[in-house]
Design an enzyme around this catalytic site. Structure first.
Site, short mmCIF file in Angstrom:
data_model
loop_
_atom_site.label_atom_id
_atom_site.label_comp_id
_atom_site.label_asym_id
_atom_site.label_seq_id
_atom_site.Cartn_x
_atom_site.Cartn_y
_atom_site.Cartn_z
N ASP A 169 0.82 -1.21 0.00
CA ASP A 169 0.00 0.00 0.00
C ASP A 169 0.86 1.27 0.00
O ASP A 169 0.56 2.23 -0.71
CB ASP A 169 -0.92 -0.03 1.22
CG ASP A 169 -1.90 1.14 1.24
OD1 ASP A 169 -2.78 1.19 0.35
OD2 ASP A 169 -1.79 1.99 2.13
N HIS A 224 7.11 10.63 7.81
CA HIS A 224 6.68 11.48 6.71
C HIS A 224 6.06 12.78 7.19
O HIS A 224 5.99 13.75 6.43
CB HIS A 224 5.71 10.72 5.78
CG HIS A 224 4.34 10.51 6.36
ND1 HIS A 224 4.01 9.41 7.10
CD2 HIS A 224 3.22 11.26 6.27
CE1 HIS A 224 2.74 9.50 7.45
NE2 HIS A 224 2.23 10.61 6.96
N LEU A 242 7.44 14.87 9.03
CA LEU A 242 8.49 15.89 8.98
C LEU A 242 8.74 16.40 7.57
O LEU A 242 9.37 17.45 7.39
CB LEU A 242 9.79 15.33 9.57
CG LEU A 242 9.72 14.89 11.04
CD1 LEU A 242 11.10 14.54 11.55
CD2 LEU A 242 9.09 15.97 11.90
N LYS A 252 6.28 17.33 5.64
CA LYS A 252 5.17 18.20 5.29
C LYS A 252 5.60 19.67 5.34
O LYS A 252 6.27 20.10 6.27
CB LYS A 252 3.99 17.97 6.24
CG LYS A 252 3.32 16.61 6.07
CD LYS A 252 2.17 16.44 7.05
CE LYS A 252 1.45 15.11 6.82
NZ LYS A 252 0.74 15.11 5.52
N ASP A 283 2.09 3.29 16.89
CA ASP A 283 1.88 3.67 15.49
C ASP A 283 1.96 5.17 15.29
O ASP A 283 2.53 5.65 14.31
CB ASP A 283 0.52 3.15 15.02
CG ASP A 283 0.24 3.49 13.56
OD1 ASP A 283 1.18 3.42 12.75
OD2 ASP A 283 -0.91 3.79 13.22
N HIS A 300 4.85 10.17 15.02
CA HIS A 300 4.39 11.44 14.44
C HIS A 300 4.17 12.52 15.50
O HIS A 300 4.67 13.64 15.38
CB HIS A 300 3.09 11.23 13.67
CG HIS A 300 3.17 10.22 12.58
ND1 HIS A 300 4.29 10.08 11.78
CD2 HIS A 300 2.28 9.31 12.12
CE1 HIS A 300 4.07 9.13 10.88
NE2 HIS A 300 2.86 8.64 11.08
N LEU A 325 -3.87 32.73 6.94
CA LEU A 325 -2.77 32.75 5.99
C LEU A 325 -2.81 31.44 5.21
O LEU A 325 -2.68 30.36 5.81
CB LEU A 325 -1.42 32.89 6.72
CG LEU A 325 -0.17 32.82 5.85
CD1 LEU A 325 -0.14 33.96 4.85
CD2 LEU A 325 1.09 32.85 6.72
#
Length: 500
Positions: free
Chosen positions: A18, A184, A186, A188, A241, A246, A398
């Site tokens: 996936d 992932h 980090l 963004k 997880d 995260h 913003l």
């Protein structure tokens, strides 16, 4: 466009899974479309079970691009797919893979006329922690370590002991600067923008401390259930997880001291100092939940106590954050799917300024929405136009994508894949961070809170709703009237409806 990147052979383990379909192959396609891939690159998908011939595998990748990219430019997809192959491998047998890597390097050398030492290898190891030891041994056995960078997916172990064991496995074969532990979040744009927002603006940096801030919320609710992931969740749970990965990293970005530079050594040192000051979590201030119906999912035990929801209170014992609570929350099957950081500021307590209609005014909050298109909102109070000194709420917004001409944001995996090929470890996690985060959360694993049920589409157990003083930005508490709040960033312009 000519790339300045070294020639690369990319080996993607779990290439029929996936993650590869949703993120890795679409990411490679978009990098190719933007001219950001190396001029000379070969891609080898690998795993235990072959999808058939190379053409059949390319068809699988093309289907993934059609589903997750949308309209595909054949002038980009065609040349990329021509360089994609599949080779079966396992911890027990990597001979065919080693031969395929050597053949790919020969094709690159024939095209570019460079030296073998100029060709890098990117090994993307998307396997469970239990499989890492065997796969690393195979890579060593087949001489695939030299000139390689290894990307390791979370979770990085399942507790402090296994995390340390995993580190020993990796460092027994790879040098630390070859290992890229990927989170992932980090990658963004919105997460990186936390640093710019805070350190580049005199409006925020002087107020980014316990004297001005009342609390911070890191809130990542998900509407999705664990459908199709029952086996994974039974072995992992929400804490491992999401929270130790995260959410802990988001906490680090919000709370760190000035790193003085945007480079790996500086960012890592600043995060390490922050995590060193985080108090080990008190299990009494953690709420575990499990959504109704989770036990009916395939591969889930009928009496499972695995948590699908976690809310936790965190304290940082340093001069900047002492006595300021940080609240972390995430879970499956909740009322909304968002990624939001809320910085709640202290009330200046000028009682002669009252909101229209009386009551307690909602606090000033800075809300950072961690969507693919980063948005920021600031709740403020202002005078209502008219003869009386009455306050109303307003919102500054913003929108960094729409408001910046020529903006060219990268999706998280695109950015991080590019950084690995560049050898830039700034947005990757060090082994010391992993170790310290597990030290912080190990008390929760040692004294697990009871797992409380909650309804699908709710905001989790009632005990979690009560955790932050003043309620959560998202959802509040239905049993206790909340100050009127605005849904953060529901769109540009117009009014935003209250919640709670």
């Amino acid at each position: 466009m000519v790339s300045d990147l070294s020639p690369h052979v990319l080996v993607l383990f779990g290439a029929t899974g996936d993650l590869a379909a949703r993120k890795l192959f679409p990411g490679l396609y978009r990098l190719a479309a933007a001219g950001r891939l190396p001029d000379h690159v070969e891609v080898i998908g690998s795993g235990r079970h072959s999808p058939g011939s190379d053409e059949e595998f390319r068809g699988h990748v093309r289907d993934a691009l059609g589903e997750f990219v949308g309209a595909v430019d054949e002038s980009v997809a065609g040349p990329l797919l021509d360089r994609v192959r599949f080779v079966p491998s396992s911890a027990d047998d990597g001979t065919a893979l080693a031969r395929a890597v050597a053949d790919a390097e020969d094709r690159i050398l024939a095209r570019c006329g460079c030296l073998l030492g100029d060709v890098r290898r990117l090994l993307y190891l998307s396997v469970p922690p239990s499989a890492v030891k065997g796969m690393v041994a195979m890579l060593d056995r087949e001489d695939l370590v030299d000139r390689s960078r290894l990307v390791a997916e979370k979770p990085f172990g399942t507790d402090l002991a296994t995390a340390r064991e995993l580190h020993q496995v990796l460092c027994s074969v790879f040098a630390e600067d070859q290992v890229f532990r990927i989170d992932h979040f980090l990658g963004k744009e919105a997460v990186q923008n936390i640093l710019a927002l805070r350190f580049a603006n005199g409006l925020f940096e002087p107020a980014w401390n316990r004297h001005s801030i009342e609390s911070v919320q890191v809130d990542v609710p998900e509407k999705l259930t664990a459908e199709g992931r029952g086996s994974f969740y039974e072995g992992t749970g929400c804490l491992r997880d999401m929270v130790t990965t995260h959410l802990a990293q988001l906490l680090g970005f919000v709370a760190l001291e000035d790193p003085h530079a945007f480079r790996a050594s500086a960012i890592r040192a600043a995060k390490a100092a922050t995590f060193a000051a985080v108090r080990p979590i008190d299990p009494e201030r953690v709420v575990f939940g499990q959504y109704d119906g989770y036990r009916d999912e395939p591969d889930v035990a009928a009496d499972s106590q695995v948590e699908t929801f976690v809310a936790a209170e965190v304290w940082i014992d340093n001069d900047r954050w002492r006595d300021i609570p940080f609240y972390l929350r995430t879970g499956k099957a909740l009322a909304d799917g968002r990624r939001t950081i809320t910085v709640r500021f202290r009330d200046p307590r000028h009682r002669w300024l009252k909101p229209e209609g009386g009551g307690t005014p909602a606090p000033n909050e800075l809300v950072i929405e961690l969507a693919d298109q980063p948005r920021i909102a600031i709740d403020v109070r202002a005078k209502r136009p008219g003869p009386d000194m009455a306050l109303v709420e307003g919102v500054f917004r913003l929108d960094l994508v729409d408001d910046v001409p020529g903006a060219d944001p990268l999706e998280a995996y695109e950015r991080l894949l590019l950084d690995v090929m560049r050898g830039d470890r700034t947005l990757f996690i060090s082994s010391d961070e992993v170790d310290r985060i597990w030290e912080i959360f190990q008390p929760v694993l040692d004294r697990r809170p009871p797992t409380q049920p909650y309804a699908v589409g709710s905001w989790g157990p009632a005990d979690a709703l009560d955790l932050p003083l003043g309620g959560w930005r998202l959802g509040g508490h239905p049993a206790a009237p909340q100050p009127r709040r605005r849904e953060p960033l529901s769109g540009r312009g117009g009014t935003t409806p209250p919640t709670g």
